[in-house]
Each structure stands twice: as C-alpha cells, then as structure tokens.
Design an enzyme around this catalytic site. Sequence first.
Site, PDB file in Angstrom:
ATOM      1  N   GLY A  20     -13.512  19.568  55.284  1.00  0.00           N
ATOM      2  CA  GLY A  20     -14.910  19.458  55.493  1.00  0.00           C
ATOM      3  C   GLY A  20     -15.589  19.636  54.160  1.00  0.00           C
ATOM      4  O   GLY A  20     -16.832  19.612  54.101  1.00  0.00           O
ATOM      5  N   THR A  33     -27.364  21.823  53.497  1.00  0.00           N
ATOM      6  CA  THR A  33     -26.288  21.083  53.198  1.00  0.00           C
ATOM      7  C   THR A  33     -26.366  19.919  53.436  1.00  0.00           C
ATOM      8  O   THR A  33     -27.472  19.208  54.033  1.00  0.00           O
ATOM      9  CB  THR A  33     -25.202  21.769  54.175  1.00  0.00           C
ATOM     10  OG1 THR A  33     -25.370  21.298  55.542  1.00  0.00           O
ATOM     11  CG2 THR A  33     -24.755  23.052  53.967  1.00  0.00           C
ATOM     12  N   LEU A  34     -25.461  18.910  53.161  1.00  0.00           N
ATOM     13  CA  LEU A  34     -25.384  17.550  53.269  1.00  0.00           C
ATOM     14  C   LEU A  34     -25.433  17.257  54.695  1.00  0.00           C
ATOM     15  O   LEU A  34     -26.576  16.417  55.214  1.00  0.00           O
ATOM     16  CB  LEU A  34     -24.047  16.777  52.653  1.00  0.00           C
ATOM     17  CG  LEU A  34     -24.118  15.160  52.693  1.00  0.00           C
ATOM     18  CD1 LEU A  34     -25.244  14.826  51.708  1.00  0.00           C
ATOM     19  CD2 LEU A  34     -22.972  14.758  52.137  1.00  0.00           C
ATOM     20  N   ASP A  57      -8.803  10.883  57.867  1.00  0.00           N
ATOM     21  CA  ASP A  57      -9.559  10.576  58.819  1.00  0.00           C
ATOM     22  C   ASP A  57      -9.314  11.088  59.846  1.00  0.00           C
ATOM     23  O   ASP A  57      -8.466  11.079  60.584  1.00  0.00           O
ATOM     24  CB  ASP A  57      -9.681   8.894  58.993  1.00  0.00           C
ATOM     25  CG  ASP A  57     -10.931   8.595  60.218  1.00  0.00           C
ATOM     26  OD1 ASP A  57     -11.457   9.562  60.919  1.00  0.00           O
ATOM     27  OD2 ASP A  57     -11.310   7.591  60.117  1.00  0.00           O
ATOM     28  N   VAL A  58     -10.038  12.122  60.474  1.00  0.00           N
ATOM     29  CA  VAL A  58      -9.612  13.008  61.571  1.00  0.00           C
ATOM     30  C   VAL A  58      -9.653  12.213  62.945  1.00  0.00           C
ATOM     31  O   VAL A  58      -9.041  13.132  63.911  1.00  0.00           O
ATOM     32  CB  VAL A  58     -10.346  14.352  61.693  1.00  0.00           C
ATOM     33  CG1 VAL A  58      -9.939  15.283  60.364  1.00  0.00           C
ATOM     34  CG2 VAL A  58     -12.051  14.071  61.891  1.00  0.00           C
ATOM     35  N   TYR A  71     -31.444  18.826  67.518  1.00  0.00           N
ATOM     36  CA  TYR A  71     -30.029  19.240  67.345  1.00  0.00           C
ATOM     37  C   TYR A  71     -29.294  18.358  68.202  1.00  0.00           C
ATOM     38  O   TYR A  71     -27.988  17.869  68.044  1.00  0.00           O
ATOM     39  CB  TYR A  71     -29.673  20.498  67.662  1.00  0.00           C
ATOM     40  CG  TYR A  71     -28.362  21.117  66.748  1.00  0.00           C
ATOM     41  CD1 TYR A  71     -28.077  20.721  65.374  1.00  0.00           C
ATOM     42  CD2 TYR A  71     -27.354  21.653  67.540  1.00  0.00           C
ATOM     43  CE1 TYR A  71     -26.879  21.198  64.734  1.00  0.00           C
ATOM     44  CE2 TYR A  71     -26.090  21.969  66.973  1.00  0.00           C
ATOM     45  CZ  TYR A  71     -25.948  21.654  65.526  1.00  0.00           C
ATOM     46  OH  TYR A  71     -24.839  22.291  64.751  1.00  0.00           O
ATOM     47  N   LYS A 116     -20.862  21.208  69.767  1.00  0.00           N
ATOM     48  CA  LYS A 116     -20.840  22.538  69.277  1.00  0.00           C
ATOM     49  C   LYS A 116     -20.507  23.563  70.353  1.00  0.00           C
ATOM     50  O   LYS A 116     -19.757  24.350  70.297  1.00  0.00           O
ATOM     51  CB  LYS A 116     -21.904  23.276  68.449  1.00  0.00           C
ATOM     52  CG  LYS A 116     -22.192  22.681  67.142  1.00  0.00           C
ATOM     53  CD  LYS A 116     -20.984  22.565  66.285  1.00  0.00           C
ATOM     54  CE  LYS A 116     -21.373  22.326  64.685  1.00  0.00           C
ATOM     55  NZ  LYS A 116     -20.123  22.202  63.684  1.00  0.00           N
TER      56      LYS A 116
END
Length: 257
Positions: free
Chosen positions: A13, A195-196, A65-66, A156, A163
């Site tokens: 990540g 963050t990005l 690549d997960v 979100y 999540k």
Amino acid sequence: MGLMTGKQGVIFGVANDHSLAWHIAERLHREGAALAFAHLPGEKMERRVRMLAEPIGAKVIHPCDVTKDADVEAFFARVREAFDKIDFLVHAVAFASRDSLTNRFWQTGREDFRQAMDISAYSLIALCQKAFHLFNENASVLTLTYLGAVKFMPGYNVMGVCKAALESTVRYLAADLGDLRRVRVNAISAGPVRTLSSAGISGFDKVLTHYPTKSPLHRNITPEEVGNTGLYLCSDLSSGVTGEVHYLDAGYNIVGW
C-alpha cells in the site's frame, strides 16, 4: 537493539511518502525490522516505491496486483527467497472508482461495487491465504480502516461499505488465524490524514477542518502517530491483542454531539 530487531515482514500500500503504509514501514524500520514491499505494477509505481524503500534497505521490492491470485503468489514466492518466515503483514490497500465516490451512494454500479470490494476488503483474505505458511507464531496482520465503516460519512459512499466488510473480515480472520497459527489480526481506524487516497474523497478538506472542532483533543492526528500505532500493533507489545479496531482519531469517534 530495537523493538523489531530480528523481525521481518511485508508492506502493501505504499504509493508515496505521504502514504500511511510508508509511515508505518518507516517506523518499523527504525526499530530494526527487515521489510519487503509490494507495489502496483508499472514503472511509475515501482520508481516511487524504490525511491523510498531502497534507502532503508528493503529486502524485496516486487510488483503485485492484489486482484490477481497469480500476482499474489508470485510476490510471496519472492518473499520466501528473502525471508524464511514473516512476523507481520501490513495491508493498506483500497480503491473505489471516481464515479462511485462522486455520485450518490444509491447510484453505485455493480462493477464499481465489485471492484471496490475486491481490492479494499477481499484482498486482505487473499494476502493471508498466500502468506499463511510464512507466518511465525504470534505474527501480526494489520490493516487500515476509517470511521465511515460504522457511521455515515458524506462522500465516503461505497468505500464505507467496503471498510465495514474489512472490519468484519478482521474479526473472522482473527478467529481463524489465531486458532490455526496464533496469528493476530487488527485494524487501525485513523482520523483524516492528507494522502493520495484521501484526495479522491469529495469534501475531504471540510473533514480536516471539522475534526478539531469536535474531537476531545481538538486537533487532527499526524501521520507519525499512525506509524507509532502501527509499530505497537505489529510488535510484541500488543501480543495479547487481536480482532480489534483501534481508533486513532483524537477521540472523535466517542463524540455524540
């Protein structure tokens, strides 16, 4: 002797030096841990990660690549060449399409939902499957979540649902991996940090200014605090902790007004 001297593990990540995964990795390194890094396929992402990981002596820097089992298997095959066992796995992987974050939630498309859930939640299961025989006893698996998993957070959208699935995944993995290999699984629910990933959330700047007005500590958290908390949950200091969502948000989550 650092807290993590003799420990070794993998980090998923890291995108740049603002990534929460990087702050955790850097903190683990400072305490003596040996690290392996996965990065998204492509020269640009490899270059970004190498610029950070090589100066701290990363043992592995390899694409993954997960969403592809073959990639995950290939990554851990490379890890096995460097490490006989691993003591921690940091999963800081999430993705949702721009449409699913900018449109209203009820408009989420089926493919956008599937992709977001695969990358943001199922990937933790996939990584644990492929890493299973590498885990030392009392190894630690750590992932990152957010308050939007349990509360409605404007903008979100589908990521909140992902999540929520991720937090439930933490509990079920903790039960299974604790029983089978005494491996611990926990999550950090961090307050807003620039963050990005956060750049893609509509209205994120408003969230940053809102938290200090309501949180008991009257401030936002820092990336360094995420690194410190990641160190705690990856180390033997938290040897009796598993299946937990650890809130790191200056107390914002306890406020009801």
